[in-house]
Motif scaffolding. Structure first.
Motif, PDB file in Angstrom:
ATOM      1  N   TRP A  25       0.805  -1.220   0.000  1.00  0.00           N
ATOM      2  CA  TRP A  25       0.000   0.000   0.000  1.00  0.00           C
ATOM      3  C   TRP A  25       0.840   1.272   0.000  1.00  0.00           C
ATOM      4  O   TRP A  25       0.482   2.254  -0.653  1.00  0.00           O
ATOM      5  CB  TRP A  25      -0.957   0.003   1.198  1.00  0.00           C
ATOM      6  N   ALA A  26       1.975   1.264   0.697  1.00  0.00           N
ATOM      7  CA  ALA A  26       2.809   2.467   0.764  1.00  0.00           C
ATOM      8  C   ALA A  26       3.399   2.800  -0.607  1.00  0.00           C
ATOM      9  O   ALA A  26       3.401   3.957  -1.036  1.00  0.00           O
ATOM     10  CB  ALA A  26       3.925   2.281   1.795  1.00  0.00           C
ATOM     11  N   THR A  27       3.869   1.773  -1.303  1.00  0.00           N
ATOM     12  CA  THR A  27       4.415   1.989  -2.648  1.00  0.00           C
ATOM     13  C   THR A  27       3.326   2.450  -3.598  1.00  0.00           C
ATOM     14  O   THR A  27       3.542   3.332  -4.446  1.00  0.00           O
ATOM     15  CB  THR A  27       5.047   0.680  -3.170  1.00  0.00           C
ATOM     16  N   ASN A  28       2.152   1.875  -3.463  1.00  0.00           N
ATOM     17  CA  ASN A  28       1.024   2.267  -4.312  1.00  0.00           C
ATOM     18  C   ASN A  28       0.645   3.731  -4.093  1.00  0.00           C
ATOM     19  O   ASN A  28       0.321   4.456  -5.045  1.00  0.00           O
ATOM     20  CB  ASN A  28      -0.186   1.378  -4.015  1.00  0.00           C
ATOM     21  N   ILE A  29       0.711   4.198  -2.844  1.00  0.00           N
ATOM     22  CA  ILE A  29       0.429   5.606  -2.555  1.00  0.00           C
ATOM     23  C   ILE A  29       1.391   6.508  -3.324  1.00  0.00           C
ATOM     24  O   ILE A  29       0.979   7.493  -3.952  1.00  0.00           O
ATOM     25  CB  ILE A  29       0.540   5.872  -1.039  1.00  0.00           C
ATOM     26  N   LEU A  30       2.676   6.180  -3.292  1.00  0.00           N
ATOM     27  CA  LEU A  30       3.668   7.020  -3.965  1.00  0.00           C
ATOM     28  C   LEU A  30       3.460   7.029  -5.472  1.00  0.00           C
ATOM     29  O   LEU A  30       3.589   8.073  -6.126  1.00  0.00           O
ATOM     30  CB  LEU A  30       5.076   6.537  -3.618  1.00  0.00           C
ATOM     31  N   THR A  31       3.119   5.873  -6.043  1.00  0.00           N
ATOM     32  CA  THR A  31       2.847   5.809  -7.484  1.00  0.00           C
ATOM     33  C   THR A  31       1.637   6.672  -7.844  1.00  0.00           C
ATOM     34  O   THR A  31       1.658   7.435  -8.818  1.00  0.00           O
ATOM     35  CB  THR A  31       2.586   4.349  -7.910  1.00  0.00           C
ATOM     36  N   SER A  32       0.585   6.576  -7.045  1.00  0.00           N
ATOM     37  CA  SER A  32      -0.625   7.355  -7.302  1.00  0.00           C
ATOM     38  C   SER A  32      -0.374   8.847  -7.106  1.00  0.00           C
ATOM     39  O   SER A  32      -0.874   9.677  -7.874  1.00  0.00           O
ATOM     40  CB  SER A  32      -1.763   6.891  -6.384  1.00  0.00           C
ATOM     41  N   LEU A  33       0.399   9.192  -6.082  1.00  0.00           N
ATOM     42  CA  LEU A  33       0.723  10.603  -5.852  1.00  0.00           C
ATOM     43  C   LEU A  33       1.494  11.191  -7.026  1.00  0.00           C
ATOM     44  O   LEU A  33       1.259  12.338  -7.437  1.00  0.00           O
ATOM     45  CB  LEU A  33       1.554  10.755  -4.581  1.00  0.00           C
ATOM     46  N   GLU A  34       2.416  10.411  -7.566  1.00  0.00           N
ATOM     47  CA  GLU A  34       3.206  10.894  -8.706  1.00  0.00           C
ATOM     48  C   GLU A  34       2.302  11.152  -9.913  1.00  0.00           C
ATOM     49  O   GLU A  34       2.412  12.187 -10.584  1.00  0.00           O
ATOM     50  CB  GLU A  34       4.284   9.867  -9.057  1.00  0.00           C
ATOM     51  N   ARG A  35       1.391  10.222 -10.186  1.00  0.00           N
ATOM     52  CA  ARG A  35       0.460  10.420 -11.300  1.00  0.00           C
ATOM     53  C   ARG A  35      -0.434  11.631 -11.054  1.00  0.00           C
ATOM     54  O   ARG A  35      -0.688  12.435 -11.952  1.00  0.00           O
ATOM     55  CB  ARG A  35      -0.421   9.173 -11.467  1.00  0.00           C
ATOM     56  N   PHE A  36      -0.932  11.746  -9.828  1.00  0.00           N
ATOM     57  CA  PHE A  36      -1.807  12.850  -9.461  1.00  0.00           C
ATOM     58  C   PHE A  36      -1.107  14.196  -9.658  1.00  0.00           C
ATOM     59  O   PHE A  36      -1.661  15.132 -10.239  1.00  0.00           O
ATOM     60  CB  PHE A  36      -2.236  12.661  -8.008  1.00  0.00           C
ATOM     61  N   GLN A  37       0.136  14.296  -9.192  1.00  0.00           N
ATOM     62  CA  GLN A  37       0.874  15.561  -9.267  1.00  0.00           C
ATOM     63  C   GLN A  37       1.080  16.003 -10.709  1.00  0.00           C
ATOM     64  O   GLN A  37       1.030  17.197 -11.004  1.00  0.00           O
ATOM     65  CB  GLN A  37       2.223  15.417  -8.560  1.00  0.00           C
ATOM     66  N   THR A  38       1.273  15.057 -11.619  1.00  0.00           N
ATOM     67  CA  THR A  38       1.495  15.438 -13.023  1.00  0.00           C
ATOM     68  C   THR A  38       0.246  16.035 -13.654  1.00  0.00           C
ATOM     69  O   THR A  38       0.333  16.707 -14.690  1.00  0.00           O
ATOM     70  CB  THR A  38       1.933  14.224 -13.864  1.00  0.00           C
ATOM     71  N   LEU A  39      -0.924  15.806 -13.053  1.00  0.00           N
ATOM     72  CA  LEU A  39      -2.184  16.310 -13.613  1.00  0.00           C
ATOM     73  C   LEU A  39      -2.569  17.672 -13.046  1.00  0.00           C
ATOM     74  O   LEU A  39      -3.573  18.257 -13.474  1.00  0.00           O
ATOM     75  CB  LEU A  39      -3.316  15.311 -13.312  1.00  0.00           C
ATOM     76  N   LEU A  40      -1.799  18.171 -12.092  1.00  0.00           N
ATOM     77  CA  LEU A  40      -2.112  19.451 -11.462  1.00  0.00           C
ATOM     78  C   LEU A  40      -1.353  20.572 -12.146  1.00  0.00           C
ATOM     79  O   LEU A  40      -0.181  20.433 -12.485  1.00  0.00           O
ATOM     80  CB  LEU A  40      -1.747  19.414  -9.979  1.00  0.00           C
ATOM     81  N   ALA A  41      -2.045  21.694 -12.329  1.00  0.00           N
ATOM     82  CA  ALA A  41      -1.413  22.851 -12.951  1.00  0.00           C
ATOM     83  C   ALA A  41      -0.723  23.691 -11.882  1.00  0.00           C
ATOM     84  O   ALA A  41      -1.247  23.877 -10.784  1.00  0.00           O
ATOM     85  CB  ALA A  41      -2.466  23.683 -13.687  1.00  0.00           C
ATOM     86  N   GLY A  42       0.461  24.201 -12.202  1.00  0.00           N
ATOM     87  CA  GLY A  42       1.144  25.107 -11.284  1.00  0.00           C
ATOM     88  C   GLY A  42       2.032  24.390 -10.287  1.00  0.00           C
ATOM     89  O   GLY A  42       2.219  23.174 -10.325  1.00  0.00           O
ATOM     90  N   ASP A  43       2.590  25.183  -9.386  1.00  0.00           N
ATOM     91  CA  ASP A  43       3.533  24.707  -8.376  1.00  0.00           C
ATOM     92  C   ASP A  43       2.748  24.328  -7.123  1.00  0.00           C
ATOM     93  O   ASP A  43       2.252  25.194  -6.412  1.00  0.00           O
ATOM     94  CB  ASP A  43       4.535  25.821  -8.084  1.00  0.00           C
ATOM     95  N   ILE A  44       2.639  23.034  -6.858  1.00  0.00           N
ATOM     96  CA  ILE A  44       1.810  22.553  -5.743  1.00  0.00           C
ATOM     97  C   ILE A  44       2.632  21.610  -4.869  1.00  0.00           C
ATOM     98  O   ILE A  44       3.206  20.635  -5.358  1.00  0.00           O
ATOM     99  CB  ILE A  44       0.547  21.842  -6.256  1.00  0.00           C
ATOM    100  N   ILE A  45       2.676  21.911  -3.597  1.00  0.00           N
ATOM    101  CA  ILE A  45       3.344  21.042  -2.622  1.00  0.00           C
ATOM    102  C   ILE A  45       2.280  20.220  -1.909  1.00  0.00           C
ATOM    103  O   ILE A  45       1.335  20.768  -1.327  1.00  0.00           O
ATOM    104  CB  ILE A  45       4.151  21.862  -1.605  1.00  0.00           C
ATOM    105  N   ILE A  46       2.431  18.902  -1.942  1.00  0.00           N
ATOM    106  CA  ILE A  46       1.470  17.994  -1.320  1.00  0.00           C
ATOM    107  C   ILE A  46       2.058  17.441  -0.029  1.00  0.00           C
ATOM    108  O   ILE A  46       3.181  16.922  -0.008  1.00  0.00           O
ATOM    109  CB  ILE A  46       1.105  16.836  -2.263  1.00  0.00           C
TER     110      ILE A  46
END
Length: 248
Positions: A25-46
């Motif tokens: 689950w931890a690895t899956n979170i990081l993979t999903s976060l990476e995909r999610f971040q690429t879809l966001l416009a602008g400079d966003i810190i999660i």
């Protein structure tokens, strides 16, 4: 190391309740976060907040090391030993949030990353206080019959009894600004009907703006079985929420 930000940097918290997480689950979170971040416009810190809701041996120190190493300065872990329920876990996490925007989903990231991005983008672009994910008919084709029946009953209660602006209250993907998060922290339901309580409270506050956003599940999501004991408890919570509709 301090994070470098610009005047245009946006900060987003993602809160995940964790109970019986899937393998890796931890690895899956990081993979999903990476995909999610690429879809966001602008400079966003999660900043990721994981709340261990009595998960026991299903959450290991190795899991925490994976997340801490990948998200230095952007990961907060909260834990307690006895399972209290999803509503309790989310309030525990959201009470720690410092970011102006906040999103919650489930620890297995069951919704498509483009759906998560759409919910967050609508929150920021519209100036809404709460953006609620709304599931389509394809979702109900994937769920077990018992869950489908419960969901339909709740939708009818939402539409015809409570008359809420959003019919689908139980989608596990929602986003908030600071005012929406403050209202969430006023909920008291421990388990699954915290969403219904939240939107019931929001509907009584005319200054709060709630918007819906269609979302999609990822293929192959596995649903847990409904526990009859918890279902009985949630029936009591539903009665409690309904009894408040004439007092607010």
């Amino acid at each position: 190391m301090a994070l470098t930000t610009s005047p245009h940097t946006q900060r987003l918290a993602i809160v995940l309740p964790c109970f019986r997480p899937p393998t890796e689950w931890a690895t899956n979170i990081l993979t999903s976060l990476e995909r999610f971040q690429t879809l966001l416009a602008g400079d966003i810190i999660i900043h990721l907040y994981v709340v261990n809701d009595g998960a026991g041996a299903d959450v290991t120190e190795a899991d925490m090391d994976v997340l801490r190493s990948a998200l230095p300065g952007r990961f907060t872990y909260l834990a307690y030993t006895t399972n209290q329920g999803k509503g309790h876990a989310l309030r525990k996490g959201m009470a720690q949030v410092q970011e102006p925007y906040c999103l919650f989903t489930d620890v297995d990231f069951p919704y498509q990353e483009h759906s998560m991005a759409a919910v967050y983008n609508k929150l920021v672009a519209s100036g809404a206080d709460i953006v609620v994910g709304v599931r389509n008919n394809a979702y109900y084709a994937q769920v077990p019959p018992a869950r489908r029946r419960v969901s339909r009953i709740l939708r009818r209660v939402t539409r015809y009894v409570l008359r809420l602006p959003v019919e689908d209250t139980q989608c596990g993907l929602k986003a908030f600004n600071t005012a929406g998060r403050a209202l969430f922290l006023r909920t008291t339901t421990q388990r699954y009907l915290f969403d219904l309580e939240l939107l019931f409270l929001a509907s009584r506050m005319r200054h709060l703006r709630v918007l819906a956003q269609p979302v999609e599940l990822k293929p192959g999501v596995i649903f847990s079985r409904l526990n009859p004991r918890i279902l009985l408890t949630e029936t009591g919570n539903l009665v409690r929420i309904l009894s408040r509709r004439h007092r607010l």
